[in-house]
Design a protein around this motif. Structure first.
Motif, PDB file in Angstrom:
ATOM      1  N   ARG A 175      47.617  25.805  64.688  1.00  0.00           N
ATOM      2  CA  ARG A 175      47.803  24.363  64.587  1.00  0.00           C
ATOM      3  C   ARG A 175      46.821  23.614  65.486  1.00  0.00           C
ATOM      4  O   ARG A 175      46.296  22.562  65.114  1.00  0.00           O
ATOM      5  CB  ARG A 175      49.238  23.991  64.949  1.00  0.00           C
ATOM      6  CG  ARG A 175      49.523  22.520  64.764  1.00  0.00           C
ATOM      7  CD  ARG A 175      50.909  22.175  65.230  1.00  0.00           C
ATOM      8  NE  ARG A 175      51.088  20.733  65.204  1.00  0.00           N
ATOM      9  CZ  ARG A 175      52.018  20.117  64.531  1.00  0.00           C
ATOM     10  NH1 ARG A 175      52.840  20.806  63.781  1.00  0.00           N
ATOM     11  NH2 ARG A 175      52.143  18.817  64.594  1.00  0.00           N
ATOM     12  N   SER A 176      46.556  24.150  66.680  1.00  0.00           N
ATOM     13  CA  SER A 176      45.622  23.495  67.592  1.00  0.00           C
ATOM     14  C   SER A 176      44.221  23.429  66.994  1.00  0.00           C
ATOM     15  O   SER A 176      43.487  22.457  67.190  1.00  0.00           O
ATOM     16  CB  SER A 176      45.577  24.232  68.931  1.00  0.00           C
ATOM     17  OG  SER A 176      45.193  25.588  68.764  1.00  0.00           O
ATOM     18  N   THR A 177      43.848  24.473  66.232  1.00  0.00           N
ATOM     19  CA  THR A 177      42.540  24.477  65.567  1.00  0.00           C
ATOM     20  C   THR A 177      42.467  23.373  64.523  1.00  0.00           C
ATOM     21  O   THR A 177      41.477  22.636  64.443  1.00  0.00           O
ATOM     22  CB  THR A 177      42.287  25.841  64.889  1.00  0.00           C
ATOM     23  OG1 THR A 177      42.301  26.864  65.873  1.00  0.00           O
ATOM     24  CG2 THR A 177      40.938  25.855  64.170  1.00  0.00           C
ATOM     25  N   LEU A 194      51.312  19.215  71.536  1.00  0.00           N
ATOM     26  CA  LEU A 194      52.760  19.217  71.735  1.00  0.00           C
ATOM     27  C   LEU A 194      53.403  17.965  71.156  1.00  0.00           C
ATOM     28  O   LEU A 194      54.462  18.020  70.528  1.00  0.00           O
ATOM     29  CB  LEU A 194      53.081  19.323  73.233  1.00  0.00           C
ATOM     30  CG  LEU A 194      53.016  20.718  73.864  1.00  0.00           C
ATOM     31  CD1 LEU A 194      53.201  20.629  75.368  1.00  0.00           C
ATOM     32  CD2 LEU A 194      54.050  21.647  73.248  1.00  0.00           C
ATOM     33  N   SER A 195      52.738  16.816  71.354  1.00  0.00           N
ATOM     34  CA  SER A 195      53.276  15.556  70.832  1.00  0.00           C
ATOM     35  C   SER A 195      53.387  15.600  69.324  1.00  0.00           C
ATOM     36  O   SER A 195      54.375  15.146  68.730  1.00  0.00           O
ATOM     37  CB  SER A 195      52.382  14.382  71.257  1.00  0.00           C
ATOM     38  OG  SER A 195      52.407  14.205  72.658  1.00  0.00           O
ATOM     39  N   GLU A 196      52.355  16.183  68.667  1.00  0.00           N
ATOM     40  CA  GLU A 196      52.358  16.255  67.206  1.00  0.00           C
ATOM     41  C   GLU A 196      53.381  17.271  66.716  1.00  0.00           C
ATOM     42  O   GLU A 196      54.113  17.022  65.754  1.00  0.00           O
ATOM     43  CB  GLU A 196      50.958  16.617  66.703  1.00  0.00           C
ATOM     44  CG  GLU A 196      49.948  15.502  66.917  1.00  0.00           C
ATOM     45  CD  GLU A 196      48.553  15.907  66.474  1.00  0.00           C
ATOM     46  OE1 GLU A 196      48.413  17.026  65.949  1.00  0.00           O
ATOM     47  OE2 GLU A 196      47.624  15.122  66.666  1.00  0.00           O
ATOM     48  N   LYS A 197      53.453  18.424  67.365  1.00  0.00           N
ATOM     49  CA  LYS A 197      54.383  19.471  66.930  1.00  0.00           C
ATOM     50  C   LYS A 197      55.826  19.024  67.094  1.00  0.00           C
ATOM     51  O   LYS A 197      56.670  19.250  66.216  1.00  0.00           O
ATOM     52  CB  LYS A 197      54.145  20.749  67.718  1.00  0.00           C
ATOM     53  CG  LYS A 197      55.118  21.869  67.345  1.00  0.00           C
ATOM     54  CD  LYS A 197      54.826  23.149  68.101  1.00  0.00           C
ATOM     55  CE  LYS A 197      55.808  24.246  67.693  1.00  0.00           C
ATOM     56  NZ  LYS A 197      55.543  25.528  68.376  1.00  0.00           N
ATOM     57  N   LEU A 198      56.119  18.374  68.222  1.00  0.00           N
ATOM     58  CA  LEU A 198      57.499  17.992  68.519  1.00  0.00           C
ATOM     59  C   LEU A 198      57.845  16.590  68.027  1.00  0.00           C
ATOM     60  O   LEU A 198      58.992  16.164  68.136  1.00  0.00           O
ATOM     61  CB  LEU A 198      57.735  18.072  70.042  1.00  0.00           C
ATOM     62  CG  LEU A 198      57.458  19.428  70.694  1.00  0.00           C
ATOM     63  CD1 LEU A 198      57.698  19.357  72.187  1.00  0.00           C
ATOM     64  CD2 LEU A 198      58.313  20.516  70.059  1.00  0.00           C
ATOM     65  N   GLU A 199      56.811  15.873  67.517  1.00  0.00           N
ATOM     66  CA  GLU A 199      57.013  14.500  67.047  1.00  0.00           C
ATOM     67  C   GLU A 199      57.687  13.665  68.134  1.00  0.00           C
ATOM     68  O   GLU A 199      58.653  12.937  67.900  1.00  0.00           O
ATOM     69  CB  GLU A 199      57.840  14.493  65.756  1.00  0.00           C
ATOM     70  CG  GLU A 199      57.156  15.205  64.599  1.00  0.00           C
ATOM     71  CD  GLU A 199      57.979  15.199  63.332  1.00  0.00           C
ATOM     72  OE1 GLU A 199      59.051  14.561  63.333  1.00  0.00           O
ATOM     73  OE2 GLU A 199      57.566  15.828  62.350  1.00  0.00           O
ATOM     74  N   VAL A 249      55.030  13.306  74.261  1.00  0.00           N
ATOM     75  CA  VAL A 249      54.977  14.236  75.385  1.00  0.00           C
ATOM     76  C   VAL A 249      53.939  13.755  76.407  1.00  0.00           C
ATOM     77  O   VAL A 249      52.847  13.321  76.044  1.00  0.00           O
ATOM     78  CB  VAL A 249      54.604  15.655  74.905  1.00  0.00           C
ATOM     79  CG1 VAL A 249      54.439  16.604  76.087  1.00  0.00           C
ATOM     80  CG2 VAL A 249      55.658  16.175  73.936  1.00  0.00           C
ATOM     81  N   SER A 250      54.297  13.832  77.680  1.00  0.00           N
ATOM     82  CA  SER A 250      53.343  13.482  78.740  1.00  0.00           C
ATOM     83  C   SER A 250      53.128  14.693  79.643  1.00  0.00           C
ATOM     84  O   SER A 250      54.067  15.455  79.917  1.00  0.00           O
ATOM     85  CB  SER A 250      53.856  12.299  79.565  1.00  0.00           C
ATOM     86  OG  SER A 250      55.066  12.615  80.214  1.00  0.00           O
ATOM     87  N   LEU A 251      51.887  14.866  80.078  1.00  0.00           N
ATOM     88  CA  LEU A 251      51.520  16.006  80.902  1.00  0.00           C
ATOM     89  C   LEU A 251      50.729  15.491  82.101  1.00  0.00           C
ATOM     90  O   LEU A 251      49.798  14.704  81.942  1.00  0.00           O
ATOM     91  CB  LEU A 251      50.693  16.995  80.080  1.00  0.00           C
ATOM     92  CG  LEU A 251      50.400  18.380  80.674  1.00  0.00           C
ATOM     93  CD1 LEU A 251      50.142  19.376  79.537  1.00  0.00           C
ATOM     94  CD2 LEU A 251      49.181  18.347  81.586  1.00  0.00           C
ATOM     95  N   ILE A 260      55.391  18.863  82.573  1.00  0.00           N
ATOM     96  CA  ILE A 260      55.392  18.406  81.186  1.00  0.00           C
ATOM     97  C   ILE A 260      56.726  17.707  80.940  1.00  0.00           C
ATOM     98  O   ILE A 260      57.783  18.271  81.213  1.00  0.00           O
ATOM     99  CB  ILE A 260      55.227  19.580  80.205  1.00  0.00           C
ATOM    100  CG1 ILE A 260      53.888  20.285  80.423  1.00  0.00           C
ATOM    101  CG2 ILE A 260      55.323  19.085  78.762  1.00  0.00           C
ATOM    102  CD1 ILE A 260      53.724  21.535  79.582  1.00  0.00           C
ATOM    103  N   VAL A 261      56.666  16.488  80.438  1.00  0.00           N
ATOM    104  CA  VAL A 261      57.877  15.712  80.166  1.00  0.00           C
ATOM    105  C   VAL A 261      58.008  15.501  78.665  1.00  0.00           C
ATOM    106  O   VAL A 261      57.082  14.992  78.013  1.00  0.00           O
ATOM    107  CB  VAL A 261      57.851  14.347  80.886  1.00  0.00           C
ATOM    108  CG1 VAL A 261      59.096  13.537  80.539  1.00  0.00           C
ATOM    109  CG2 VAL A 261      57.729  14.536  82.393  1.00  0.00           C
ATOM    110  N   ILE A 262      59.139  15.926  78.101  1.00  0.00           N
ATOM    111  CA  ILE A 262      59.398  15.774  76.671  1.00  0.00           C
ATOM    112  C   ILE A 262      60.632  14.874  76.498  1.00  0.00           C
ATOM    113  O   ILE A 262      61.759  15.318  76.705  1.00  0.00           O
ATOM    114  CB  ILE A 262      59.653  17.134  75.997  1.00  0.00           C
ATOM    115  CG1 ILE A 262      58.509  18.103  76.303  1.00  0.00           C
ATOM    116  CG2 ILE A 262      59.834  16.951  74.490  1.00  0.00           C
ATOM    117  CD1 ILE A 262      58.769  19.511  75.818  1.00  0.00           C
ATOM    118  N   PRO A 263      60.448  13.621  76.144  1.00  0.00           N
ATOM    119  CA  PRO A 263      61.596  12.720  75.984  1.00  0.00           C
ATOM    120  C   PRO A 263      62.341  12.986  74.676  1.00  0.00           C
ATOM    121  O   PRO A 263      61.746  13.463  73.709  1.00  0.00           O
ATOM    122  CB  PRO A 263      60.947  11.333  75.961  1.00  0.00           C
ATOM    123  CG  PRO A 263      59.581  11.572  75.408  1.00  0.00           C
ATOM    124  CD  PRO A 263      59.176  12.932  75.917  1.00  0.00           C
TER     125      PRO A 263
END
Length: 299
Positions: free
Chosen positions: A166-168, A260-265, A268-270, A280-283
Motif C-alpha cells: 500500500r505504501s508503494t 497510516l492516516s489513509e489506511k485507518l481513515e 493520525v499524527s506522528l 503516534i496519536v490515532i484519534p
C-alpha cells in the motif's frame, strides 16, 4: 520558468486503432479488449461534453493558464471518454483539459476510451498495464488513479490487485500532486523517482519549480534535494513565526503518517524529537470507530 520539451502524441491515431479493431461499441463486441484501456488521439471535434456534468463553471483565467501549459508540454494526463458509435465520444472525465486544449488550438486530444459494460474488462486491462516494465512512474500513477476513480477500488483493494505494498501505491499517487513541468521531467527521466518524492512534499508549485530547476542546473543528488526541502520548511516556519522546538519530520516519517492516516481513515499524527523519541496519536470518534480502527490495525 523552465519549460520541458513538448511531448509527442501519447496514443495511436483513432483511425489506425479502429482499422485494426473494426467497429467496437460494447465490451461484448469482438476486439473490445484492444480498445479498453488504450489511448487514442481523437479529433477534438468528435468529442463532446457530458450534458449531465455537475460542474458548469470553469475559471477563464485558470483555463488560460492550463492552455499555456498544454502548448508547452502537451497533455500530461489524457481525458477519459465513452465511445457512442458513429465516431462520437462523450467526456467521462477531463472536461477542463478538453476546454483548455481547445483554447490552446489542439486538433486532437489523447483519450482513454471506455465502452458500454466494460467495467470488469477495464480493471483487468489497467492491472495488466501496470505490470508492464516500460511504464514510467507517472504512467503507473495515472493507472492507479484510474483504478480508484473508474473502478471504485480503495487503495487497499488496489494494492492486492496489483501485488504492491500500500505504501508503494501511495507514493506513486502522490506524484500526481507535482507541478506539470516536474511531472514531465520525471517522465522524460530528467529527474529520478527519489527526486520527485522529495519535491512532492513541497505544496507550493513555484517552490517545486525552483527546486526542480536547481536539480537540473546543479545535478543535485536525492539527499541534497531532501536537505533543500528541509531548509525550505524551516525558513517557512521562521517566516510565519512558528516555533521550531519540534523538528521537521524526516520524509520517511511523513510517509508513515500519511499511509497510516489513509489506511485507518483517521487523522493520525506522528511526532519525533531530535533524539528519535516520539509518539503516534490515532484519534477515534466513539467506541464503534475505535473497534473499526482496532480491526484495521490487526488485519
Amino acid at each position: 520558468m523552465m519549460a520541458a520539451p513538448k511531448r509527442k502524441a501519447m496514443g495511436r491515431g483513432l483511425s489506425a486503432l479502429l482499422k485494426d479493431t473494426g467497429e467496437v461499441n460494447s465490451a461484448a463486441d469482438v476486439n473490445a479488449d484492444k480498445i479498453v484501456g488504450a489511448i487514442a488521439e481523437i479529433e477534438i471535434e468528435k468529442i463532446h461534453p457530458n450534458p449531465d456534468q455537475p460542474r458548469t463553471q470553469f475559471s477563464k483565467e485558470a483555463l488560460e493558464e492550463l492552455a499555456i501549459s498544454i502548448r508547452e508540454l502537451g497533455i500530461i494526463q489524457p481525458i477519459t471518454v465513452r465511445k457512442n458509435g458513429n465516431d462520437s465520444f462523450t467526456i467521462i472525465s477531463g472536461e477542463r483539459r478538453y476546454r483548455a486544449s481547445k483554447i490552446a488550438g489542439l486538433e486532437t486530444l489523447p483519450a482513454y476510451i471506455r465502452l458500454a459494460d466494460d467495467q470488469t474488462m477495464l480493471e483487468m486491462a489497467l492491472v495488466e498495464n501496470i505490470q508492464r516494465e516500460e511504464l514510467d512512474s507517472i504512467e503507473i500513477a495515472l493507472s492507479y488513479q484510474r483504478l480508484i476513480d473508474e473502478c471504485s477500488l480503495t487503495q487497499e483493494a488496489m494494492s492486492d490487485r496489483v501485488g504492491k505494498k500500500r505504501s508503494t501505491v501511495t507514493n506513486y499517487l502522490r506524484l500526481l500532486k507535482l507541478q506539470p513541468i516536474v511531472q514531465a521531467g520525471l517522465r522524460d527521466k530528467m529527474i529520478s523517482m527519489g527526486h520527485a518524492r522529495a519535491i512532492v512534499s513541497v505544496e507550493n508549485e513555484e517552490d517545486q519549480m525552483k527546486i526542480y530547476e536547481t536539480i537540473i542546473a546543479k545535478d543535485l543528488s536525492v539527499r541534497q534535494v531532501e536537505d533543500a526541502v528541509r531548509k525550505l520548511r524551516q525558513a517557512e516556519n521562521e517566516t510565519s513565526g512558528t516555533k521550531t522546538a519540534t523538528p521537521t519530520l524526516p520524509e520517511k516519517y511523513v510517509e508513515v503518517q500519511e499511509n497510516l492516516s489513509e489506511k485507518l481513515e483517521s487523522d493520525v499524527s506522528l511526532s519525533r524529537s531530535k533524539r528519535g523519541k516520539g509518539k503516534i496519536v490515532i484519534p477515534f470518534k466513539n467506541d464503534k470507530d475505535f473497534e473499526r480502527i482496532l480491526s484495521l490495525l490487526n488485519s
